[in-house]
Scaffold this active site. Structure first.
Site, PDB file in Angstrom:
ATOM      1  N   ARG A   1       0.814  -1.225   0.000  1.00  0.00           N
ATOM      2  CA  ARG A   1       0.000   0.000   0.000  1.00  0.00           C
ATOM      3  C   ARG A   1       0.845   1.270   0.000  1.00  0.00           C
ATOM      4  O   ARG A   1       0.455   2.283  -0.540  1.00  0.00           O
ATOM      5  CB  ARG A   1      -0.900   0.016   1.234  1.00  0.00           C
TER       6      ARG A   1
ATOM      7  N   LYS B   1       2.286 -18.366   7.975  1.00  0.00           N
ATOM      8  CA  LYS B   1       1.470 -18.623   9.138  1.00  0.00           C
ATOM      9  C   LYS B   1       1.090 -17.294   9.787  1.00  0.00           C
ATOM     10  O   LYS B   1       1.794 -16.322   9.558  1.00  0.00           O
ATOM     11  CB  LYS B   1       2.223 -19.512  10.121  1.00  0.00           C
TER      12      LYS B   1
ATOM     13  N   HIS C   1       8.580 -22.091   8.754  1.00  0.00           N
ATOM     14  CA  HIS C   1      10.012 -21.976   8.468  1.00  0.00           C
ATOM     15  C   HIS C   1      10.844 -23.013   9.221  1.00  0.00           C
ATOM     16  O   HIS C   1      11.973 -23.286   8.851  1.00  0.00           O
ATOM     17  CB  HIS C   1      10.518 -20.551   8.686  1.00  0.00           C
TER      18      HIS C   1
ATOM     19  N   LYS D   1      14.707 -25.535   8.218  1.00  0.00           N
ATOM     20  CA  LYS D   1      15.972 -25.589   8.960  1.00  0.00           C
ATOM     21  C   LYS D   1      16.674 -26.906   8.648  1.00  0.00           C
ATOM     22  O   LYS D   1      16.055 -27.968   8.674  1.00  0.00           O
ATOM     23  CB  LYS D   1      15.718 -25.487  10.472  1.00  0.00           C
TER      24      LYS D   1
ATOM     25  N   GLU E   1      13.104 -19.507  23.849  1.00  0.00           N
ATOM     26  CA  GLU E   1      13.647 -18.261  23.296  1.00  0.00           C
ATOM     27  C   GLU E   1      13.997 -17.322  24.437  1.00  0.00           C
ATOM     28  O   GLU E   1      13.252 -17.261  25.427  1.00  0.00           O
ATOM     29  CB  GLU E   1      12.601 -17.574  22.414  1.00  0.00           C
TER      30      GLU E   1
ATOM     31  N   ASP F   1       1.227 -19.189  18.253  1.00  0.00           N
ATOM     32  CA  ASP F   1       2.430 -18.686  17.581  1.00  0.00           C
ATOM     33  C   ASP F   1       3.474 -19.793  17.368  1.00  0.00           C
ATOM     34  O   ASP F   1       4.173 -19.804  16.366  1.00  0.00           O
ATOM     35  CB  ASP F   1       3.035 -17.550  18.420  1.00  0.00           C
TER      36      ASP F   1
ATOM     37  N   HIS G   1       5.233 -24.894  14.724  1.00  0.00           N
ATOM     38  CA  HIS G   1       6.609 -25.398  14.824  1.00  0.00           C
ATOM     39  C   HIS G   1       6.720 -26.648  15.713  1.00  0.00           C
ATOM     40  O   HIS G   1       7.344 -27.628  15.329  1.00  0.00           O
ATOM     41  CB  HIS G   1       7.539 -24.320  15.370  1.00  0.00           C
TER      42      HIS G   1
ATOM     43  N   LYS H   1       8.824 -17.476  25.697  1.00  0.00           N
ATOM     44  CA  LYS H   1       9.650 -16.283  25.483  1.00  0.00           C
ATOM     45  C   LYS H   1      10.290 -15.907  26.813  1.00  0.00           C
ATOM     46  O   LYS H   1       9.756 -16.202  27.883  1.00  0.00           O
ATOM     47  CB  LYS H   1       8.785 -15.107  25.023  1.00  0.00           C
TER      48      LYS H   1
HETATM   49  C1  BG6 Z   1       8.075 -17.386  14.544  1.00  0.00           C
HETATM   50  C2  BG6 Z   1       7.307 -16.813  15.703  1.00  0.00           C
HETATM   51  O1  BG6 Z   1       7.250 -18.212  13.782  1.00  0.00           O
HETATM   52  O2  BG6 Z   1       9.169 -18.138  15.037  1.00  0.00           O
HETATM   53  C3  BG6 Z   1       8.206 -15.979  16.581  1.00  0.00           C
HETATM   54  O3  BG6 Z   1       6.240 -16.020  15.219  1.00  0.00           O
HETATM   55  C4  BG6 Z   1       9.435 -16.753  16.999  1.00  0.00           C
HETATM   56  O4  BG6 Z   1       7.505 -15.507  17.724  1.00  0.00           O
HETATM   57  C5  BG6 Z   1      10.109 -17.399  15.787  1.00  0.00           C
HETATM   58  O5  BG6 Z   1      10.339 -15.867  17.634  1.00  0.00           O
HETATM   59  C6  BG6 Z   1      11.227 -18.330  16.195  1.00  0.00           C
HETATM   60  O6  BG6 Z   1      11.941 -18.729  15.073  1.00  0.00           O
HETATM   61  P1  BG6 Z   1      13.476 -19.124  15.160  1.00  0.00           P
HETATM   62  O7  BG6 Z   1      13.821 -19.521  13.760  1.00  0.00           O
HETATM   63  O8  BG6 Z   1      14.213 -17.918  15.646  1.00  0.00           O
HETATM   64  O9  BG6 Z   1      13.557 -20.258  16.136  1.00  0.00           O
END
Ligand code: BG6
Length: 514
Positions: free
Chosen positions: A64, A173, A203, A207, A241, A260, A265, A365
């Protein structure tokens, strides 16, 4: 000709990828957002740098904001300089790459924007030889997905008209925010695209170490015979994390850790560890086996949620040497938010291989460290030969380390040198960095390349996404109906709330110390 240092490195032998896709155009919706400059463009640049994508490959940013092609290119260069795994950006490679980069300003709901997009794509086809090969990438807020998909259908862009042309869509996602909305989104997508055109990205599947779970299990003969309830006591999956919200407070406060991280994941990691051997390494066979795992997980009834799932939210504390604020003080977060930033769960996969073997999952987190790993904890030796050292004997553990220090470790007992039999656990360690002497590509590099090649093995299928939501719905609903009264219940920099420890300790087991 000068040879690259990497070509002289014997550890790299056999590492060259022999797959180069044909030139295509990637249209990124929401290209002025963070994902594009932090992940997508740096990944594409690195693919170009390693000559894994052809020179004709092109990018159209569709968003946009009124910035124009020149400013878009400059912003992307800036992002790549900050976030690429190889830095600084090499000017000559960037120049060539950026020549194929365009920007189109439009509202996502404006049909004229899609008409102009069609014209631009035709022009790129003529000038850069992309011949109607198109990838549409949804890097926008999920609330815009339906509209963009509808417009792609209505404008005809979703369906190629020339021979050898194709169009594919990559969806970021979250796929929905619960089962009903995920089914609805999958339905809207299916009205416009066929399932083999759809690439739902997680993602974690890009990996290297996650892909290696399959190689490790199925390319070796020695692990499968013991990969079951007879030898495995339990499995622990941790994705911890140390970071907080990194400016994503508003998104996160509507989402929480269950949506999330767990829905995607962690469920993916669990499926890969628990799945049966697929008949082939292709998209249907692999995803078919993964979805069976999700379907075999014992459903958690609403009344039992507290026995199987624990939620937490961090308060102020310190991570490393740094003092950090509590979740409720983060920008964008409601000051009395009851959103969870930590989840621990216990699951059972009710099938012949895994019946009664618990899978413990945790993610959060602001935990003490960034660690993602899967630990397969084996049963003790059946007969205690070394009675006097019994107290020192630990069961064997096989750890698949996803990040950091990517690798695999096997923990086993060994005799301490000396005149008596004393035993200590030692690690047999494999480290990616040491064994292959090569920098790991970013997950997005592999996934974007796979999409260009038409390989969806590492993307999630609609039934997988729905099976994961189905499993989590009772937890989501129970937590939403009954907001936590004890939040915050862990200090930043600690391993989550007490209840997370109780969840595993009441079974006579403990979380691994990481
Ligand atoms: C994302 C989440 O999908 O994955 C984030 O939305 C998270 O909150 C991230 O921090 C973690 O990915 P990675 O590759 O750093 O482990």
């Amino acid at each position: 000709m000068e040879r690259e240092a990497s070509e002289l490195n014997p550890l790299r032998e056999g590492l060259r990828l022999e797959r180069t896709p044909e030139p295509s155009v990637m249209v990124i919706f929401g290209a002025s957002g963070d994902l594009t400059r932090r992940k997508l463009i740096p990944a594409l640049y690195n693919l170009a740098r390693e000559r894994l994508i052809p020179p004709g490959f092109s990018v159209v940013g569709f968003a946009r904001r009124d910035i124009g092609t020149e400013r878009f290119r400059a912003a992307m260069l800036d992002g790549t300089n900050q976030f690429s795994r190889s830095r600084p950006v090499q000017p000559s490679i960037w120049e060539t790459f950026a020549q194929g980069m365009y920007y189109l300003q439009s509202d996502f709901a404006d049909a004229d924007g899609y008409r102009r997009l069609g014209q631009l794509l035709d022009q790129i086809d003529r000038e850069r030889g992309t011949v109607g090969r198109r990838i549409f990438y949804l890097a926008t807020p999920p609330s815009t997905y339906s509209e963009i998909i509808r417009q792609l259908g209505a404008s005809g862009l979703a369906h190629p008209t020339q021979a050898n042309a194709w169009s594919r869509i990559i969806i970021e996602k979250p796929i929905g925010r619960d089962l009903v909305s995920a089914i609805e989104l999958n339905r809207q997508v299916a009205e416009v695209f066929t399932e083999d055109q759809v690439y739902r990205i997680d993602h974690y599947l890009g990996k290297e170490t996650v892909q290696n779970i399959l190689v490790f299990r199925f390319a070796n003969g020695i692990f499968e015979p013991i990969w079951n309830r007879r030898y495995v006591d339990h499995v622990q999956i941790t994705v911890s994390e140390s970071i907080g919200l990194e400016g994503r407070g508003r998104y996160y406060d509507e989402t929480g850790a269950l949506r999330d991280m767990v829905q995607n994941h962690l469920m993916q990691l669990l499926s890969l560890v628990a799945m049966e051997p697929p008949v082939a390494f292709d998209a249907n066979a692999v995803r078919g086996e993964k979805v069976k795992v999700l379907q075999a997980i014992r459903p958690i009834q609403h009344a039992d949620v507290a026995r199987y799932a624990v939620r937490g939210q961090y308060g102020p504390g310190s991570v490393g040497a740094e003092s950090v604020p509590g979740y409720r003080d983060e920008p964008g977060v409601s000051p009395n938010s009851s959103r969870e930033t930590f989840v621990a769960m216990k699951l059972f996969v009710d099938n012949w291989r895994w019946a009664d073997t618990p899978f413990y999952l945790r993610t959060g987190k602001r935990l003490p460290r960034r660690v993602s790993e899967i630990a397969i904890q084996f049963k003790r030796a059946p007969h205690l030969l070394f009675r006097q050292s019994a107290g020192e004997l630990e069961p064997n553990v096989l750890v698949l380390r996803i990040q950091p220090n990517e690798g695999i470790a096997l923990r086993a007992g060994a005799k301490i040198p000396g005149p008596t039999i004393r035993i200590r656990s030692i690690n047999m360690d494999f480290l990616y960095g040491l064994s292959f002497g090569v920098e790991q590509p970013e997950a997005y590099e592999r996934l974007l390349l796979d999409c260009m090649l038409g390989d969806s093995t590492l993307f999630t299928r609609s039934d997988e996404v729905e099976a994961a939501w189905r499993l989590l719905m009772p937890i989501l609903e129970t937590w939403e109906e009954d907001p936590a009264t004890d939040f915050p219940n862990y200090a930043a920099g600690t391993w989550g709330p007490d209840a997370a420890h109780a969840l595993i300790e009441e079974d006579g087991r403990r979380w691994r110390r990481l």
